[in-house]
Structures are given as structure tokens and as C-alpha cells.
Design a protein around this motif. Structure first.
Motif, short mmCIF file in Angstrom:
data_model
loop_
_atom_site.label_atom_id
_atom_site.label_comp_id
_atom_site.label_asym_id
_atom_site.label_seq_id
_atom_site.Cartn_x
_atom_site.Cartn_y
_atom_site.Cartn_z
N ASP A 172 9.19 6.12 -26.31
CA ASP A 172 10.61 6.37 -26.62
C ASP A 172 11.19 5.16 -27.36
N GLU A 173 12.33 5.39 -28.00
CA GLU A 173 12.90 4.36 -28.87
C GLU A 173 13.81 3.38 -28.14
N ASP A 174 14.20 3.70 -26.93
CA ASP A 174 15.11 2.83 -26.18
C ASP A 174 14.48 1.46 -25.95
N GLN A 175 15.33 0.44 -26.06
CA GLN A 175 14.89 -0.91 -25.74
C GLN A 175 15.80 -1.47 -24.67
N ASN A 176 15.22 -2.20 -23.75
CA ASN A 176 16.00 -2.82 -22.68
C ASN A 176 15.28 -4.09 -22.26
N ILE A 177 15.76 -5.21 -22.74
CA ILE A 177 15.16 -6.50 -22.40
C ILE A 177 15.78 -6.97 -21.09
N THR A 178 14.92 -7.41 -20.17
CA THR A 178 15.40 -7.85 -18.86
C THR A 178 14.76 -9.18 -18.49
N THR A 179 15.29 -9.81 -17.48
CA THR A 179 14.76 -11.11 -17.05
C THR A 179 13.50 -10.91 -16.21
N ASP A 180 12.67 -11.93 -16.18
CA ASP A 180 11.46 -11.88 -15.36
C ASP A 180 11.82 -11.85 -13.88
N LYS A 181 11.07 -11.08 -13.14
CA LYS A 181 11.26 -10.96 -11.70
C LYS A 181 10.14 -11.69 -10.97
N PRO A 182 10.37 -12.12 -9.73
CA PRO A 182 9.34 -12.86 -8.98
C PRO A 182 8.28 -11.92 -8.38
N ILE A 183 7.52 -11.26 -9.25
CA ILE A 183 6.58 -10.24 -8.80
C ILE A 183 5.48 -10.78 -7.90
N GLN A 184 5.23 -12.09 -7.95
CA GLN A 184 4.21 -12.68 -7.09
C GLN A 184 4.60 -12.56 -5.62
N LEU A 185 5.88 -12.33 -5.34
CA LEU A 185 6.34 -12.15 -3.95
C LEU A 185 5.88 -10.82 -3.37
N THR A 186 5.32 -9.97 -4.20
CA THR A 186 4.82 -8.68 -3.74
C THR A 186 3.78 -8.84 -2.64
N ARG A 202 8.01 -8.42 4.58
CA ARG A 202 9.04 -7.43 4.27
C ARG A 202 8.38 -6.09 4.01
N LYS A 203 8.66 -5.12 4.86
CA LYS A 203 8.08 -3.79 4.70
C LYS A 203 8.82 -3.05 3.59
N LEU A 218 -3.23 -6.74 -4.16
CA LEU A 218 -3.52 -7.87 -3.26
C LEU A 218 -2.78 -7.69 -1.93
N ARG A 219 -1.57 -7.20 -2.00
CA ARG A 219 -0.80 -6.93 -0.78
C ARG A 219 -1.55 -5.94 0.12
N HIS A 220 -2.05 -4.88 -0.50
CA HIS A 220 -2.72 -3.84 0.28
C HIS A 220 -4.13 -4.24 0.72
N ILE A 221 -4.75 -5.20 0.05
CA ILE A 221 -6.02 -5.73 0.53
C ILE A 221 -5.81 -6.38 1.89
N GLU A 222 -4.71 -7.09 2.04
CA GLU A 222 -4.38 -7.68 3.35
C GLU A 222 -4.16 -6.60 4.39
N GLN A 223 -3.56 -5.49 3.99
CA GLN A 223 -3.36 -4.37 4.90
C GLN A 223 -4.72 -3.78 5.31
N ILE A 224 -5.63 -3.66 4.36
CA ILE A 224 -6.97 -3.15 4.67
C ILE A 224 -7.67 -4.07 5.67
N LYS A 225 -7.53 -5.36 5.49
CA LYS A 225 -8.12 -6.32 6.44
C LYS A 225 -7.56 -6.09 7.84
N ASP A 226 -6.25 -5.86 7.92
CA ASP A 226 -5.62 -5.58 9.22
C ASP A 226 -6.18 -4.30 9.84
N VAL A 227 -6.31 -3.25 9.04
CA VAL A 227 -6.82 -1.98 9.54
C VAL A 227 -8.26 -2.16 10.03
N LYS A 228 -9.08 -2.88 9.26
CA LYS A 228 -10.46 -3.12 9.69
C LYS A 228 -10.49 -3.85 11.04
N GLU A 229 -9.63 -4.83 11.19
CA GLU A 229 -9.57 -5.57 12.45
C GLU A 229 -9.15 -4.65 13.60
N GLN A 230 -8.14 -3.81 13.35
CA GLN A 230 -7.66 -2.88 14.39
C GLN A 230 -8.71 -1.85 14.75
#
Length: 162
Positions: A58-72, A77-78, A147-159
Motif C-alpha cells: 500500500d502507498e501509506d507511509q507512517n514513520i514512527t520511533t523505535d520501540k524497546p522490542i528487546q524487552l519482549t 509481564r504476561k 526467545l521469550r517463548h523458548i523460556e516458556q518451553i524450558k518451563d514446560v519441560k521442567e514442569q
């Protein structure tokens, strides 16, 4: 795609020797099985790749600021998954899940390799936590999300006592 490739390698290593029965076993009624986590990951990656492709056309443009995605990766925080990436409870084999993960990863790789940084930087779409996010950031976000969900998989394996 470096963070994405690193995360995928680690993800596959975490599930490599698990049986189909084990990956489909839920640690408790209110928790996802490893199969459901893997399904969520390919649904998410496929959705992001498709949305990026749609936004690029699509032709729309929307420039935005960088977000702290590494906090994912911070699991203190659930975050509830949007409906379109909520996994089913149907039985799946690890082989089938790996094939689907490979397909969505390949699609996202294609998008990243065939799109310039300039094209990605001038378009965006909203993330449920970070708000409006550039297409540039959506690609590595998928890796951090994994990476977030890899930690979840580790938890499930432990449980499950694995």
C-alpha cells in the motif's frame, strides 16, 4: 534476521529429542503445551510476514520511533496473545510443526532479503504492547518473541519432568 536465526536454532535444539506425546502434553489445564507454543510461533511469524507484505504494497507511509522490542524477552509481564495466533488443542507431530516453522521462517527471510531498509522504515503497523512499530522492527521482534517463548518451553519441560 540474525536474532531470528539465532532464536530458531535455539528453539529447535530445545525440542529436538521430544516425542510427539510429550510436546502435546499440557503441564496444567491453564498452560500451553510445547505443541501449542510452537503453533503460536509459526502463526505469529506467518502473520507478521504476511502483514509486512501487505503494508509494503500500500502507498501509506507512517514513520514512527523505535520501540524497546528487546524487552519482549522479559516474561515478568504476561501478554495475552491476539485471537489469530492462539493455538488449537489438536494433536500435532513435531515433524509437522517443524515443517510449518520452516515455511514461515523462509517467508520472513524472503521478505527481509527482498526489501530495502528504506522501504521498511517508512511503514508501520501497531503492536498490542509497543504501539505503532516500523516494519523494520517487526522483523527482529519475531526473533525476540521466539526467545521469550523458548523460556516458556524450558518451563514446560521442567514442569513435565523433562
Amino acid at each position: 534476521m540474525e536474532i531470528n536465526d539465532q532464536a530458531r536454532k535455539e528453539l529447535l535444539a530445545q525440542v529436538e529429542h521430544l516425542s510427539d506425546e510429550v510436546i502435546n502434553q499440557k503441564p496444567s489445564e491453564d498452560r500451553w503445551s510445547i505443541k501449542q507454543i510452537l503453533e503460536h510461533l509459526y502463526l505469529m511469524e506467518g502473520s507478521v510476514a504476511k502483514t509486512i507484505q501487505t503494508k509494503l504494497s500500500d502507498e501509506d507511509q507512517n514513520i514512527t520511533t523505535d520501540k524497546p522490542i528487546q524487552l519482549t524477552v522479559d516474561r515478568s509481564r504476561k501478554v495475552d496473545a491476539p485471537d489469530f495466533v492462539i493455538p488449537t488443542t489438536e494433536f500435532s507431530t513435531l515433524h509437522d510443526l517443524k515443517c510449518k516453522l520452516k515455511a514461515t521462517h523462509s517467508t520472513l527471510h524472503g521478505v527481509a532479503e527482498n526489501t530495502s531498509e528504506d522501504q521498511l522504515a517508512v511503514k508501520s503497523y501497531p503492536h498490542p504492547v509497543f504501539g505503532e512499530m516500523s516494519l523494520t522492527q517487526w522483523i527482529p521482534f519475531v526473533g525476540y518473541h521466539e526467545l521469550r517463548h523458548i523460556e516458556q518451553i524450558k518451563d514446560v519441560k521442567e514442569q513435565l519432568g523433562i
